[in-house]
Design a protein around this motif. Structure first.
Motif, mmCIF file in Angstrom:
data_model
loop_
_atom_site.group_PDB
_atom_site.id
_atom_site.type_symbol
_atom_site.label_atom_id
_atom_site.label_comp_id
_atom_site.label_asym_id
_atom_site.label_seq_id
_atom_site.Cartn_x
_atom_site.Cartn_y
_atom_site.Cartn_z
ATOM 1 N N THR A 101 -2.288 19.286 -0.606
ATOM 2 C CA THR A 101 -3.059 19.220 0.634
ATOM 3 C C THR A 101 -3.765 20.540 0.967
ATOM 4 O OG1 THR A 101 -1.464 17.615 1.467
ATOM 5 C CG2 THR A 101 -2.929 18.616 3.079
ATOM 6 N N ARG A 124 -5.536 16.033 7.725
ATOM 7 C CA ARG A 124 -4.435 15.324 7.065
ATOM 8 C C ARG A 124 -4.439 13.842 7.442
ATOM 9 N NH1 ARG A 124 -0.251 19.034 5.076
ATOM 10 N NH2 ARG A 124 -1.058 21.128 5.388
ATOM 11 N N ASP A 125 -4.785 13.548 8.692
ATOM 12 C CA ASP A 125 -4.913 12.145 9.105
ATOM 13 C C ASP A 125 -6.003 11.450 8.287
ATOM 14 O OD1 ASP A 125 -2.941 12.481 11.032
ATOM 15 O OD2 ASP A 125 -4.372 12.664 12.707
ATOM 16 N N ASN A 167 -4.804 10.668 4.839
ATOM 17 C CA ASN A 167 -3.957 9.468 4.887
ATOM 18 C C ASN A 167 -4.794 8.201 5.016
ATOM 19 O OD1 ASN A 167 -1.473 10.781 4.565
ATOM 20 N ND2 ASN A 167 -1.371 11.250 6.746
ATOM 21 N N ASP A 168 -5.864 8.263 5.800
ATOM 22 C CA ASP A 168 -6.776 7.111 5.917
ATOM 23 C C ASP A 168 -7.400 6.770 4.561
ATOM 24 O OD1 ASP A 168 -6.261 7.035 8.640
ATOM 25 O OD2 ASP A 168 -8.157 7.998 9.211
ATOM 26 N N SER A 170 -6.132 7.410 1.696
ATOM 27 C CA SER A 170 -5.054 6.857 0.880
ATOM 28 C C SER A 170 -4.809 5.389 1.248
ATOM 29 C CB SER A 170 -3.777 7.670 1.086
ATOM 30 O OG SER A 170 -2.716 7.130 0.349
ATOM 31 N N ASP A 171 -4.801 5.087 2.529
ATOM 32 C CA ASP A 171 -4.614 3.702 2.987
ATOM 33 C C ASP A 171 -5.767 2.803 2.535
ATOM 34 O OD1 ASP A 171 -2.274 4.468 4.229
ATOM 35 O OD2 ASP A 171 -3.172 4.594 6.239
ATOM 36 N N LYS A 216 -1.783 8.840 -2.929
ATOM 37 C CA LYS A 216 -0.955 9.884 -2.336
ATOM 38 C C LYS A 216 0.433 9.868 -2.960
ATOM 39 C CE LYS A 216 1.025 11.035 2.174
ATOM 40 N NZ LYS A 216 1.036 10.619 3.591
ATOM 41 N N GLN A 257 3.938 11.456 -2.026
ATOM 42 C CA GLN A 257 4.601 12.061 -0.877
ATOM 43 C C GLN A 257 5.378 13.306 -1.281
ATOM 44 O OE1 GLN A 257 4.259 10.463 2.169
ATOM 45 N NE2 GLN A 257 5.299 12.118 3.206
ATOM 46 N N ASN A 305 2.223 17.022 0.173
ATOM 47 C CA ASN A 305 1.701 15.788 -0.398
ATOM 48 C C ASN A 305 0.665 16.165 -1.447
ATOM 49 O OD1 ASN A 305 3.190 14.291 1.439
ATOM 50 N ND2 ASN A 305 1.520 14.190 2.907
ATOM 51 N N TYR A 363 -2.626 14.512 -3.852
ATOM 52 C CA TYR A 363 -3.594 13.424 -3.861
ATOM 53 C C TYR A 363 -4.336 13.384 -5.185
ATOM 54 C CZ TYR A 363 -2.741 13.290 1.129
ATOM 55 O OH TYR A 363 -2.138 13.183 2.344
#
Length: 102
Positions: A16, A41-42, A45-46, A48-49, A55, A57, A65, A67
């Motif tokens: 990260t 970071r949010d 994560n978006d 990644s989703d 990602k 962990q 994390n 990526y």
């Protein structure tokens, strides 16, 4: 784009902090106010989703994390150029970097 920059240099799994550091440099080049570390970071994560990034962990105790791009780096660079003229200079740097490492 900053994860893409790392991948274009031949890296595959990126922590990260280096992604965020590169993001800040790109914001500086494009004269954009960067997101805070938390918001960035949010966004990771978006992505990644959305299956754009994969990602892995971190397991605590200072482990970050990591990526990886879940899509082809060439596709990302081409889409950037077509969809967002604002990031033209950074996209050109990505394209040049990708050509060097192929």
């Amino acid at each position: 784009m900053s994860a893409t920059w790392h991948v274009s240099k031949g890296e595959s799994s990126i922590a990260t902090t280096p992604i965020y550091t590169q993001y800040n440099k790109m914001c500086e080049v494009e004269d954009i106010i960067p997101l805070s570390n938390r918001r960035f970071r949010d966004r990771l994560n978006d992505l990644s989703d959305s299956n754009i990034l994969t990602k892995t962990q971190g397991r605590g105790q200072g482990k970050q994390n990591r990526y990886e791009l879940a899509v082809d780096v060439k596709t990302v660079v081409e889409d950037l150029l077509q969809k967002n003229e604002r990031h033209g200079e950074v996209t050109q740097v990505l394209r040049t970097q990708l050509a060097k490492h192929q």
